[in-house]
Design a protein around this motif. Structure first.
Motif, PDB file in Angstrom:
ATOM      1  N   ALA A  17      69.657  36.077   7.867  1.00 52.20           N
ATOM      2  CA  ALA A  17      70.396  34.824   8.019  1.00 52.20           C
ATOM      3  C   ALA A  17      69.462  33.619   7.990  1.00 52.20           C
ATOM      4  O   ALA A  17      69.811  32.569   7.439  1.00 52.20           O
ATOM      5  CB  ALA A  17      71.193  34.845   9.324  1.00 52.20           C
ATOM      6  N   THR A  18      68.268  33.753   8.575  1.00 54.72           N
ATOM      7  CA  THR A  18      67.299  32.655   8.555  1.00 54.72           C
ATOM      8  C   THR A  18      66.855  32.350   7.130  1.00 54.72           C
ATOM      9  O   THR A  18      66.765  31.186   6.724  1.00 54.72           O
ATOM     10  CB  THR A  18      66.079  33.011   9.417  1.00 54.72           C
ATOM     11  OG1 THR A  18      66.503  33.285  10.759  1.00 54.72           O
ATOM     12  CG2 THR A  18      65.078  31.871   9.431  1.00 54.72           C
ATOM     13  N   GLY A  19      66.577  33.400   6.337  1.00 58.40           N
ATOM     14  CA  GLY A  19      66.198  33.193   4.946  1.00 58.40           C
ATOM     15  C   GLY A  19      67.304  32.534   4.138  1.00 58.40           C
ATOM     16  O   GLY A  19      67.051  31.614   3.342  1.00 58.40           O
ATOM     17  N   ASN A  20      68.544  32.996   4.337  1.00 53.45           N
ATOM     18  CA  ASN A  20      69.672  32.379   3.637  1.00 53.45           C
ATOM     19  C   ASN A  20      69.838  30.916   4.052  1.00 53.45           C
ATOM     20  O   ASN A  20      70.151  30.054   3.220  1.00 53.45           O
ATOM     21  CB  ASN A  20      70.957  33.148   3.936  1.00 53.45           C
ATOM     22  CG  ASN A  20      70.979  34.510   3.290  1.00 53.45           C
ATOM     23  OD1 ASN A  20      70.236  34.796   2.347  1.00 53.45           O
ATOM     24  ND2 ASN A  20      71.815  35.403   3.807  1.00 53.45           N
ATOM     25  N   SER A  27      71.456  22.669   7.870  1.00 51.16           N
ATOM     26  CA  SER A  27      71.044  23.925   8.499  1.00 51.16           C
ATOM     27  C   SER A  27      72.070  24.420   9.511  1.00 51.16           C
ATOM     28  O   SER A  27      72.070  25.597   9.866  1.00 51.16           O
ATOM     29  CB  SER A  27      69.680  23.755   9.172  1.00 51.16           C
ATOM     30  OG  SER A  27      69.757  22.805  10.224  1.00 51.16           O
ATOM     31  N   GLN A  28      72.951  23.528   9.984  1.00 50.56           N
ATOM     32  CA  GLN A  28      73.971  23.913  10.952  1.00 50.56           C
ATOM     33  C   GLN A  28      75.361  24.004  10.320  1.00 50.56           C
ATOM     34  O   GLN A  28      76.357  24.072  11.033  1.00 50.56           O
ATOM     35  CB  GLN A  28      73.990  22.906  12.104  1.00 50.56           C
ATOM     36  CG  GLN A  28      72.672  22.846  12.867  1.00 50.56           C
ATOM     37  CD  GLN A  28      72.690  21.821  13.989  1.00 50.56           C
ATOM     38  OE1 GLN A  28      73.720  21.277  14.337  1.00 50.56           O
ATOM     39  NE2 GLN A  28      71.521  21.552  14.547  1.00 50.56           N
ATOM     40  N   VAL A  85      74.459  32.900   7.252  1.00 51.36           N
ATOM     41  CA  VAL A  85      73.506  31.923   7.754  1.00 51.36           C
ATOM     42  C   VAL A  85      73.491  31.998   9.271  1.00 51.36           C
ATOM     43  O   VAL A  85      74.263  32.738   9.879  1.00 51.36           O
ATOM     44  CB  VAL A  85      73.860  30.499   7.263  1.00 51.36           C
ATOM     45  CG1 VAL A  85      73.678  30.372   5.763  1.00 51.36           C
ATOM     46  CG2 VAL A  85      75.271  30.116   7.662  1.00 51.36           C
ATOM     47  N   LEU A  86      72.606  31.236   9.887  1.00 48.90           N
ATOM     48  CA  LEU A  86      72.438  31.342  11.336  1.00 48.90           C
ATOM     49  C   LEU A  86      73.712  30.978  12.095  1.00 48.90           C
ATOM     50  O   LEU A  86      74.013  31.573  13.130  1.00 48.90           O
ATOM     51  CB  LEU A  86      71.281  30.454  11.784  1.00 48.90           C
ATOM     52  CG  LEU A  86      69.884  30.944  11.383  1.00 48.90           C
ATOM     53  CD1 LEU A  86      68.829  29.901  11.724  1.00 48.90           C
ATOM     54  CD2 LEU A  86      69.559  32.268  12.063  1.00 48.90           C
ATOM     55  N   GLY A 104      82.921  33.552   4.471  1.00 48.23           N
ATOM     56  CA  GLY A 104      82.845  34.214   5.767  1.00 48.23           C
ATOM     57  C   GLY A 104      81.519  34.896   6.013  1.00 48.23           C
ATOM     58  O   GLY A 104      81.421  35.792   6.858  1.00 48.23           O
ATOM     59  N   GLY A 105      80.488  34.474   5.293  1.00 50.15           N
ATOM     60  CA  GLY A 105      79.175  35.110   5.424  1.00 50.15           C
ATOM     61  C   GLY A 105      78.975  36.274   4.483  1.00 50.15           C
ATOM     62  O   GLY A 105      77.884  36.843   4.432  1.00 50.15           O
TER      63      GLY A 105
END
Length: 309
Positions: free
Chosen positions: A90-93, A245-246, A265-266, A256-257
């Motif tokens: 998720a951090t990389g995405n 980023s948020q 994502v985060l 939906g991810g």
């Protein structure tokens, strides 16, 4: 020496109470100011400070749910999150989604701002283009998500125009790039409007002087326009990086991810921990880590603003 001759103007003011009344007026003005601020400060405390403190407290507990937990676990939740491959995925995405979006926002926003600031376009066409270019900024994330889901559907207008049958939001190879493109489309007007205001604030004498010195268009752009816009550009980049980023609503309402975790994502990772797995303690830990990352960017933004002032 008489008592009258020993009294100076300062001591006379103290005796008569003038400084005391002035002090009271200052305190009364300060009290009025804080009184006007009190409702806002109270809302910030209730809606921001208290939830942040509660989330930080949950991150050190075991499966905290609405104030109830099975005990203090220290940094165990942080170790669990940081050792989770899904968190790093998720951090990389998030970094890809944010970095590409912010860079594209800058390039597209600056291009359109310079186009709208150009004297080659008439007044009426310029007004029409401004209205058209700013339209994506007027839509909410929900409207944008529904609109693009319809456009990118297998039987949507995009596939019809391209004469293809591509699952843009369901393909593991295309989903992240597609969502990033949608976010770019939705966010560039913020850069365009801000940079257009900056361009209109550049004194015309600078470009005229550069032209007299023999500078061509690209040279005036790099040596006059960009240095004048640099403070605005840095502020926009930092703000957009924090906001992008948020981003949650756009991704959640389009993919939906998914599919699988291609667009995770985060923000969606944390949401699923809390409301799909009901592991509120680990979700709180992930939220705290996101908060720390955002605080780094916020500190950089504040330092830049102070230096600019």
């Amino acid at each position: 020496m008489s008592l009258h001759t020993m009294i100076t103007p300062d001591t006379e003011a103290i005796v008569t109470g003038a400084p005391l009344s002035r002090r009271r007026r200052q305190l009364r003005k300060a009290g009025e100011s804080y009184g006007f601020l009190a409702p806002t400060l109270l809302l910030l405390f209730v809606l921001m400070i208290v939830p942040i403190v509660m989330v930080i407290g949950y991150s050190f507990q075991d499966r905290a749910v609405m104030g109830a937990s099975s005990g203090f676990v220290g940094l165990a939740n942080y170790v669990e999150v940081l050792s989770d491959p899904g968190f790093w995925k998720a951090t990389g995405n998030t970094l890809y989604f944010t970095g590409v979006s912010v860079a594209a926002h800058l390039v597209i926003g600056l291009t359109f701002a310079m186009l709208l600031n150009s004297t080659l376009i008439g007044v009426v066409p310029r007004a029409i283009f401004r209205a058209l270019y700013v339209l994506p900024w007027l839509f909410t994330a929900a409207v944008i998500a529904v609109l693009w889901r319809m456009l990118l559907a297998p039987n949507g207008i995009v596939n019809f125009l391209l004469t293809t049958d591509v699952e843009w939001l369901a393909s593991p190879q295309l989903a992240l790039g597609t969502v990033t493109f949608v976010n770019i489309w939705a966010g560039y007007p913020f850069f365009m409007v801000s940079l257009l205001a900056g361009l209109q604030g550049i004194p015309g004498e600078l470009n005229e002087a550069a032209t007299v010195d023999g500078a061509n268009g690209p040279q005036r752009f790099w040596n006059v326009t960009i240095p004048q816009l640099r403070p605005i550009i840095v502020s926009l980049l930092l703000l957009d990086f924090i906001w992008t980023s948020q981003q949650f609503a756009l991704i959640w309402m389009t993919t939906g991810g998914g599919p699988i975790d291609v667009t995770e994502v985060l923000s969606t990772f944390t949401y699923k921990l809390a409301f799909a797995q009901y592991d509120f303690a680990v979700a709180a830990t992930s939220a705290v880590l996101v908060l720390l990352m955002s605080m780094v960017l916020a500190v950089l933004y504040v330092r830049h603003q102070k230096a600019r002032d």
